[in-house]
Design a protein around this motif. Structure first.
Motif, mmCIF file in Angstrom:
data_model
loop_
_atom_site.group_PDB
_atom_site.id
_atom_site.type_symbol
_atom_site.label_atom_id
_atom_site.label_comp_id
_atom_site.label_asym_id
_atom_site.label_seq_id
_atom_site.Cartn_x
_atom_site.Cartn_y
_atom_site.Cartn_z
ATOM 1 N N LEU A 104 35.700 20.299 -15.018
ATOM 2 C CA LEU A 104 35.927 20.773 -13.699
ATOM 3 C C LEU A 104 35.808 20.320 -12.334
ATOM 4 O O LEU A 104 34.898 19.511 -12.510
ATOM 5 N N LEU A 105 36.485 19.814 -11.765
ATOM 6 C CA LEU A 105 36.679 19.469 -10.361
ATOM 7 C C LEU A 105 35.727 20.105 -9.379
ATOM 8 O O LEU A 105 36.603 20.842 -8.700
ATOM 9 N N PHE A 106 34.660 20.210 -8.741
ATOM 10 C CA PHE A 106 34.097 20.450 -7.592
ATOM 11 C C PHE A 106 33.836 19.623 -6.754
ATOM 12 O O PHE A 106 33.927 18.594 -6.211
ATOM 13 N N VAL A 107 35.206 20.423 -5.628
ATOM 14 C CA VAL A 107 35.800 19.735 -5.061
ATOM 15 C C VAL A 107 34.839 19.882 -3.326
ATOM 16 O O VAL A 107 35.016 17.913 -2.899
ATOM 17 N N ASN A 108 33.350 20.545 -3.316
ATOM 18 C CA ASN A 108 32.349 19.701 -2.412
ATOM 19 C C ASN A 108 33.765 19.674 -0.585
ATOM 20 O O ASN A 108 34.380 20.212 -0.619
ATOM 21 N N LYS A 109 32.982 18.950 -0.100
ATOM 22 C CA LYS A 109 33.735 18.085 1.301
ATOM 23 C C LYS A 109 33.745 16.898 0.531
ATOM 24 O O LYS A 109 34.130 15.946 1.789
ATOM 25 N N GLY A 110 34.785 16.698 -0.626
ATOM 26 C CA GLY A 110 35.848 15.486 -0.909
ATOM 27 C C GLY A 110 36.844 15.455 0.422
ATOM 28 O O GLY A 110 37.182 16.440 0.433
ATOM 29 N N THR A 111 37.037 13.972 0.621
ATOM 30 C CA THR A 111 38.609 14.011 1.282
ATOM 31 C C THR A 111 39.586 13.523 0.401
ATOM 32 O O THR A 111 39.688 14.261 -0.675
ATOM 33 N N GLU A 112 40.381 14.095 0.531
ATOM 34 C CA GLU A 112 41.938 14.268 0.276
ATOM 35 C C GLU A 112 42.182 13.191 -0.425
ATOM 36 O O GLU A 112 42.699 12.988 -1.915
ATOM 37 N N ASP A 113 42.141 11.470 0.169
ATOM 38 C CA ASP A 113 42.573 10.592 -0.651
ATOM 39 C C ASP A 113 41.289 10.050 -2.470
ATOM 40 O O ASP A 113 41.424 10.231 -3.294
ATOM 41 N N ASP A 114 40.013 10.762 -1.922
ATOM 42 C CA ASP A 114 38.899 10.855 -3.152
ATOM 43 C C ASP A 114 39.531 11.990 -3.782
ATOM 44 O O ASP A 114 39.448 11.495 -5.436
ATOM 45 N N LEU A 115 40.146 12.946 -3.309
ATOM 46 C CA LEU A 115 40.315 13.467 -4.725
ATOM 47 C C LEU A 115 41.968 13.473 -5.484
ATOM 48 O O LEU A 115 41.647 13.794 -6.964
ATOM 49 N N ALA A 116 42.598 13.075 -4.765
ATOM 50 C CA ALA A 116 43.706 12.107 -5.130
ATOM 51 C C ALA A 116 43.753 11.417 -6.492
ATOM 52 O O ALA A 116 43.894 10.832 -7.459
ATOM 53 N N GLN A 117 42.722 10.242 -6.213
ATOM 54 C CA GLN A 117 42.461 9.028 -6.926
ATOM 55 C C GLN A 117 40.982 10.418 -8.288
ATOM 56 O O GLN A 117 41.913 9.256 -9.770
ATOM 57 N N ILE A 118 40.858 10.841 -7.804
ATOM 58 C CA ILE A 118 39.913 11.593 -9.107
ATOM 59 C C ILE A 118 41.114 12.309 -9.693
ATOM 60 O O ILE A 118 40.577 12.302 -11.334
ATOM 61 N N GLU A 119 41.879 12.552 -9.430
ATOM 62 C CA GLU A 119 42.835 13.834 -10.438
ATOM 63 C C GLU A 119 43.409 12.727 -11.145
ATOM 64 O O GLU A 119 43.684 12.771 -12.183
ATOM 65 N N ASP A 120 43.346 11.375 -10.159
ATOM 66 C CA ASP A 120 44.681 10.522 -10.843
ATOM 67 C C ASP A 120 43.958 10.363 -12.455
ATOM 68 O O ASP A 120 44.582 9.717 -13.520
ATOM 69 N N CYS A 121 42.600 9.722 -12.309
ATOM 70 C CA CYS A 121 41.921 9.075 -13.691
ATOM 71 C C CYS A 121 41.577 10.639 -14.737
ATOM 72 O O CYS A 121 41.386 10.634 -15.212
#
Length: 125
Positions: A104-121
């Motif tokens: 489960l990825l809790f977005v919180n105040k993550g940037t779009e770039d951070d979220l894209a990199q996390i999703e990629d991993c």
């Protein structure tokens, strides 16, 4: 008698050498040892830290926190299976979280770039 002593010595040496092998423990942060491919959190941590160069730390027994000043970065919580992660959402204990496989990825105040990199991993698992 001598054969028995030699056999006993050979067995003792084999046992001692087998105890010197690797460990089943996940790679620790900063370790050059690759994580166990069955350790989803360890694999994701190595990807986020080494490939994506994100400031991350392991929290608790099953989470990764992305460190972002003043923003409360994204947090990833890992489960044994996708069904367990989905069950957590159905229980109402994962508001604002995106399910990606067994995480489960809790977005919180993550940037779009951070979220894209996390999703990629996480997609690589």
């Amino acid at each position: 008698m001598i054969a028995r002593l030699l056999a006993t010595g050979a067995c003792a040496a084999a046992l001692a050498l087998s105890a010197c092998g690797g460990s089943d423990a996940p790679a620790s942060p900063g370790s050059s040892k690759p994580p166990d491919p069955n350790d989803k959190r360890g694999v994701a941590f190595a990807c986020l830290r080494d490939k994506k160069q994100l400031p991350v730390r392991m929290t608790g027994a099953k989470s990764i926190q992305v460190e972002r000043p003043r923003s409360g970065g994204p947090r990833i919580e890992f489960f044994v299976s996708g069904g367990e992660a989905e069950g957590r959402q159905f229980d109402g204990n994962a508001q604002g979280a995106e399910q990606i496989g067994a995480a489960l990825l809790f977005v919180n105040k993550g940037t779009e770039d951070d979220l894209a990199q996390i999703e990629d991993c996480l997609d690589d698992q």
